[in-house]
Design a protein around this motif. Structure first.
Motif, PDB file in Angstrom:
ATOM      1  N   ARG A   1       4.028   5.800  -5.508  1.00 11.47           N
ATOM      2  CA  ARG A   1       3.817   5.972  -6.949  1.00 11.47           C
ATOM      3  C   ARG A   1       2.849   7.130  -7.203  1.00 11.47           C
ATOM      4  O   ARG A   1       3.051   7.931  -8.118  1.00 11.47           O
ATOM      5  CB  ARG A   1       3.296   4.672  -7.582  1.00 11.47           C
ATOM      6  N   TRP A   2       1.798   7.231  -6.379  1.00 12.40           N
ATOM      7  CA  TRP A   2       0.851   8.333  -6.499  1.00 12.40           C
ATOM      8  C   TRP A   2       1.569   9.669  -6.276  1.00 12.40           C
ATOM      9  O   TRP A   2       1.378  10.623  -7.026  1.00 12.40           O
ATOM     10  CB  TRP A   2      -0.279   8.154  -5.474  1.00 12.40           C
TER      11      TRP A   2
ATOM     12  N   SER B   1      -6.673  -3.565  -5.692  1.00  7.80           N
ATOM     13  CA  SER B   1      -6.023  -4.807  -6.136  1.00  7.80           C
ATOM     14  C   SER B   1      -5.159  -5.440  -5.042  1.00  7.80           C
ATOM     15  O   SER B   1      -4.746  -6.592  -5.160  1.00  7.80           O
ATOM     16  CB  SER B   1      -5.178  -4.556  -7.390  1.00  7.80           C
ATOM     17  N   ILE B   2      -4.904  -4.705  -3.969  1.00  7.83           N
ATOM     18  CA  ILE B   2      -4.075  -5.236  -2.888  1.00  7.83           C
ATOM     19  C   ILE B   2      -4.982  -5.955  -1.888  1.00  7.83           C
ATOM     20  O   ILE B   2      -5.275  -5.478  -0.807  1.00  7.83           O
ATOM     21  CB  ILE B   2      -3.234  -4.117  -2.223  1.00  7.83           C
TER      22      ILE B   2
ATOM     23  N   THR C   1      -6.051   6.099 -10.247  1.00  5.87           N
ATOM     24  CA  THR C   1      -5.073   5.011 -10.352  1.00  5.87           C
ATOM     25  C   THR C   1      -4.712   4.495  -8.969  1.00  5.87           C
ATOM     26  O   THR C   1      -4.621   3.278  -8.756  1.00  5.87           O
ATOM     27  CB  THR C   1      -3.815   5.485 -11.104  1.00  5.87           C
ATOM     28  N   LEU C   2      -4.516   5.398  -8.020  1.00  6.00           N
ATOM     29  CA  LEU C   2      -4.214   4.990  -6.655  1.00  6.00           C
ATOM     30  C   LEU C   2      -5.348   4.142  -6.090  1.00  6.00           C
ATOM     31  O   LEU C   2      -5.109   3.072  -5.520  1.00  6.00           O
ATOM     32  CB  LEU C   2      -3.977   6.211  -5.753  1.00  6.00           C
TER      33      LEU C   2
ATOM     34  N   GLU D   1      -5.373   0.713  -7.665  1.00  7.95           N
ATOM     35  CA  GLU D   1      -4.253  -0.082  -7.186  1.00  7.95           C
ATOM     36  C   GLU D   1      -4.517  -0.601  -5.768  1.00  7.95           C
ATOM     37  O   GLU D   1      -4.238  -1.756  -5.460  1.00  7.95           O
ATOM     38  CB  GLU D   1      -2.972   0.751  -7.223  1.00  7.95           C
TER      39      GLU D   1
ATOM     40  N   ARG E   1       0.831  -1.209   0.000  1.00  6.86           N
ATOM     41  CA  ARG E   1       0.000   0.000   0.000  1.00  6.86           C
ATOM     42  C   ARG E   1       0.867   1.261   0.000  1.00  6.86           C
ATOM     43  O   ARG E   1       0.574   2.227  -0.691  1.00  6.86           O
ATOM     44  CB  ARG E   1      -0.934  -0.029   1.206  1.00  6.86           C
TER      45      ARG E   1
ATOM     46  N   ALA F   1       2.232   1.905  -3.379  1.00  7.67           N
ATOM     47  CA  ALA F   1       1.210   2.529  -4.227  1.00  7.67           C
ATOM     48  C   ALA F   1       1.117   4.022  -3.909  1.00  7.67           C
ATOM     49  O   ALA F   1       0.990   4.853  -4.816  1.00  7.67           O
ATOM     50  CB  ALA F   1      -0.142   1.847  -4.022  1.00  7.67           C
TER      51      ALA F   1
ATOM     52  N   HIS G   1      -3.802 -11.374  -2.751  1.00  8.37           N
ATOM     53  CA  HIS G   1      -2.645 -10.848  -3.482  1.00  8.37           C
ATOM     54  C   HIS G   1      -1.422 -10.760  -2.572  1.00  8.37           C
ATOM     55  O   HIS G   1      -0.312 -11.133  -2.965  1.00  8.37           O
ATOM     56  CB  HIS G   1      -2.969  -9.466  -4.071  1.00  8.37           C
TER      57      HIS G   1
END
Length: 178
Positions: free
Chosen positions: A106-107, A141-142, A134-135, A138, A100, A103, A146
């Motif tokens: 990246r944001w 998806s965690i 996008t954040l 993402e 997390r 992510a 996963h």
């Protein structure tokens, strides 16, 4: 009678604890300095939450049996199994926080690349919304599945002994009981 796997169990404890320590180190190194206007933005809040989660995992009391094996192989076996479970649950929690946080970073990098040192204005709005979206995608998806899969695949690729690692349902049950 002991099954002769206590050395393998002890090695597994060391492997899990090394992973845990590395994840904790990474999470403790997160240093972000948002402006006052940015402080409550979703990504910055997420990064603060991840570092808080990592600290809470460290602060949680050890929940495995702590009786002294006293040379008894069966007691040692039970204790090592208990430590494996506790350590695996903590590593799972840290891996989830790490994914997390990654992510969130990246944001933050995407946001910085969009703004390029400028104050936010209307021309940035669509790109910033896309970064926020996008954040969120993402983060969705965690999932626990996963997180568990990333750990198992990494361990299997390194040829680690996984026979007594807790399953995802066991980990989830332990986390719900805490």
């Amino acid at each position: 009678m002991s099954d002769g796997l206590n050395d393998a169990r002890a090695i597994r404890v060391a492997e899990i604890m090394t992973d845990f320590r590395n994840l904790q180190y990474y999470l403790s190194q997160l240093r972000v300095t948002p402006t006052a206007e940015e402080y409550y933005l979703e990504g910055y809040s997420l990064l603060r939450q991840c570092t808080s989660e990592a600290q809470a995992i460290l602060d949680a009391p050890f929940s495995a049996a702590t009786t002294s094996p006293g040379g008894d192989a069966e007691r040692e076996k039970a204790q090592l199994k208990s430590i494996i479970v506790d350590a695996a649950v903590r590593r799972f929690q840290c891996q989830r926080a790490y994914l997390r946080a990654h992510a969130g970073l990246r944001w933050m990098n995407s946001r910085n690349s969009i703004l390029r040192g400028q104050k936010q204005n209307a021309s940035h709005l669509n790109a910033l919304r896309a970064a926020d979206s996008t954040l969120r995608m993402e983060l969705l998806s965690i999932t626990d599945e996963h997180v568990e899969n990333t750990l198992r695949c990494q361990d299997a690729a390194q040829g680690k002994w996984l026979a007594e690692d807790p399953t995802l349902p066991q980990i989830q049950q332990i986390l719900m009981s805490r």
